[in-house]
Design an enzyme around this catalytic site. Sequence first.
Site, PDB file in Angstrom:
ATOM      1  N   ALA A  96      31.896  39.002  54.173  1.00  0.00           N
ATOM      2  CA  ALA A  96      31.802  38.780  52.746  1.00  0.00           C
ATOM      3  C   ALA A  96      30.797  37.535  52.630  1.00  0.00           C
ATOM      4  CB  ALA A  96      33.131  37.915  52.426  1.00  0.00           C
ATOM      5  N   ASN A 103      28.828  58.064  58.594  1.00  0.00           N
ATOM      6  CA  ASN A 103      28.618  57.490  57.639  1.00  0.00           C
ATOM      7  C   ASN A 103      27.272  57.264  57.124  1.00  0.00           C
ATOM      8  OD1 ASN A 103      31.435  57.683  57.742  1.00  0.00           O
ATOM      9  ND2 ASN A 103      31.842  55.624  58.582  1.00  0.00           N
ATOM     10  N   GLY A 122      33.956  50.704  56.883  1.00  0.00           N
ATOM     11  CA  GLY A 122      32.674  51.469  56.417  1.00  0.00           C
ATOM     12  C   GLY A 122      31.525  50.603  55.709  1.00  0.00           C
ATOM     13  N   ASP A 131      28.544  50.298  58.242  1.00  0.00           N
ATOM     14  CA  ASP A 131      27.658  51.451  58.303  1.00  0.00           C
ATOM     15  C   ASP A 131      26.985  51.769  56.956  1.00  0.00           C
ATOM     16  OD1 ASP A 131      28.841  52.077  60.506  1.00  0.00           O
ATOM     17  OD2 ASP A 131      30.526  53.200  59.660  1.00  0.00           O
ATOM     18  N   ARG A 164      33.565  48.837  70.062  1.00  0.00           N
ATOM     19  CA  ARG A 164      34.939  49.484  69.997  1.00  0.00           C
ATOM     20  C   ARG A 164      35.639  49.120  71.154  1.00  0.00           C
ATOM     21  NH1 ARG A 164      33.501  49.825  65.504  1.00  0.00           N
ATOM     22  NH2 ARG A 164      33.520  51.710  64.239  1.00  0.00           N
ATOM     23  N   GLY A 184      27.603  37.959  53.836  1.00  0.00           N
ATOM     24  CA  GLY A 184      26.136  38.509  53.514  1.00  0.00           C
ATOM     25  C   GLY A 184      25.648  39.021  55.034  1.00  0.00           C
TER      26      GLY A 184
HETATM   27  P1  ADP Z   1      31.634  45.793  59.494  1.00  0.00           P
HETATM   28  O1  ADP Z   1      32.078  46.695  58.689  1.00  0.00           O
HETATM   29  O2  ADP Z   1      30.516  46.381  60.491  1.00  0.00           O
HETATM   30  O3  ADP Z   1      32.288  44.671  60.030  1.00  0.00           O
HETATM   31  P2  ADP Z   1      30.647  43.616  57.658  1.00  0.00           P
HETATM   32  O4  ADP Z   1      32.221  43.604  57.255  1.00  0.00           O
HETATM   33  O5  ADP Z   1      29.694  42.398  58.090  1.00  0.00           O
HETATM   34  O6  ADP Z   1      30.362  44.824  58.584  1.00  0.00           O
HETATM   35  O7  ADP Z   1      30.080  44.255  56.401  1.00  0.00           O
HETATM   36  C1  ADP Z   1      28.631  44.851  56.346  1.00  0.00           C
HETATM   37  C2  ADP Z   1      27.932  44.157  55.228  1.00  0.00           C
HETATM   38  O8  ADP Z   1      28.722  44.497  54.159  1.00  0.00           O
HETATM   39  C3  ADP Z   1      28.018  42.616  54.988  1.00  0.00           C
HETATM   40  O9  ADP Z   1      26.763  42.140  55.844  1.00  0.00           O
HETATM   41  C4  ADP Z   1      27.923  42.377  53.526  1.00  0.00           C
HETATM   42  O10 ADP Z   1      26.707  42.602  53.080  1.00  0.00           O
HETATM   43  C5  ADP Z   1      28.770  43.581  53.008  1.00  0.00           C
HETATM   44  N1  ADP Z   1      30.174  43.080  52.834  1.00  0.00           N
HETATM   45  C6  ADP Z   1      31.140  43.079  53.767  1.00  0.00           C
HETATM   46  N2  ADP Z   1      32.220  42.662  52.983  1.00  0.00           N
HETATM   47  C7  ADP Z   1      31.770  42.152  51.861  1.00  0.00           C
HETATM   48  C8  ADP Z   1      32.648  41.742  50.779  1.00  0.00           C
HETATM   49  N3  ADP Z   1      34.019  41.276  50.877  1.00  0.00           N
HETATM   50  N4  ADP Z   1      32.056  41.588  49.488  1.00  0.00           N
HETATM   51  C9  ADP Z   1      30.769  42.142  49.481  1.00  0.00           C
HETATM   52  N5  ADP Z   1      29.980  42.588  50.294  1.00  0.00           N
HETATM   53  C10 ADP Z   1      30.606  42.612  51.554  1.00  0.00           C
END
Ligand code: ADP
Length: 315
Positions: free
Chosen positions: A228, A36, A254, A257, A168, A230
């Site tokens: 969400a 990815n 994703g 990634d 994981r 940031g």
């Molecule tokens: P992972 O997929 O590894 O759990 P995160 O969920 O923290 O990682 O997401 C990675 C990044 O993607 C976050 O730091 C944020 O910037 C963005 N992101 C994740 N969820 C949202 C959302 N609901 N709305 C907007 N941006 C998001």
Amino acid sequence: MSEVVTLGEAMACLRADGPINLGGGAHISVAGAEANVAIGLARLGHGVSFAGAVGPDRLGDLVRRTLRAEGVAVGALRTDPAPTGIVVFEQRMTGVTRVDYHRRASAGGTLSAGDVESAFALHPSPPRVLHVTGVTPALGPGPAQAVQAAVRLARSAGARVCLDVNHRARLWSESTARRTLTALAVQADIVVASEEELPLTGAGGGEAELVAGLLAAGVSEVVVKRGAAGASVVTTRETLHLPARPVTAVDPIGAGDAFVAGYLSGVLDGLPAAARLARGVTTGAFAVACHGDWEGLPTRSELDMLDLPDGSAVR
Ligand code: ADP
């Protein structure tokens, strides 16, 4: 050589249209954390090489073809007699996805230090960045040695090493994960982790102590993903936080990634920390706003698309 080398298990994925126990349709695609990131970087115009192994089967052909079509160099993607691994996604409801892996004895798990040596030997000049994740060392001793070999080769060639912890829990115990990931993290220049994963990179303490420990060990930047809310980056000179881009989240898989691809793109472009973070939260937002792990990731010319008002038609 490519600007970036990454390695890991690229798998076929089945994305079910509904609850799997009811039967019905599914969409076949490609998944895998490092794949990815490779696609995300290639979409942004960077040269990326992916090292790994797929089976001598149609799903392996799909993985190879997809990576190639996305502009990822696959000279170091070996065909192994073992079958291509499969991951099955069932989006149970918006925001909740069940993930089932079928990767035992699959080709991706045969990745070895020799594959990495071949990948580095393919090109005369070293990459600028090596990207590894905590998924690959959890796959078994061969893949773990492959990651260690990659880090050793990258460091001796002067490449920057990025580790995304990507824990994981179903693949290994927390104590083994902590031991391996802590040893990897202190050899990295960039460590990326979610808030929950950060404790796997050190001996203990809260977020501030763990980050300080990594910086003291020689890591140059620690990036914390906060979903969400940031993301943040801490370097020896500054601490920055950026809120997430407001989007309608349809598929959370994703995002991490995609974020790493954007962040590393900023690193490769020589952007300051705030701009690296901004590109990461932008690509992360694209991932959650679109279906699929990587399908909706932006090209460079699409990065500004999130600034458009809702309902815009781009003609
Ligand atoms: P992972 O997929 O590894 O759990 P995160 O969920 O923290 O990682 O997401 C990675 C990044 O993607 C976050 O730091 C944020 O910037 C963005 N992101 C994740 N969820 C949202 C959302 N609901 N709305 C907007 N941006 C998001």
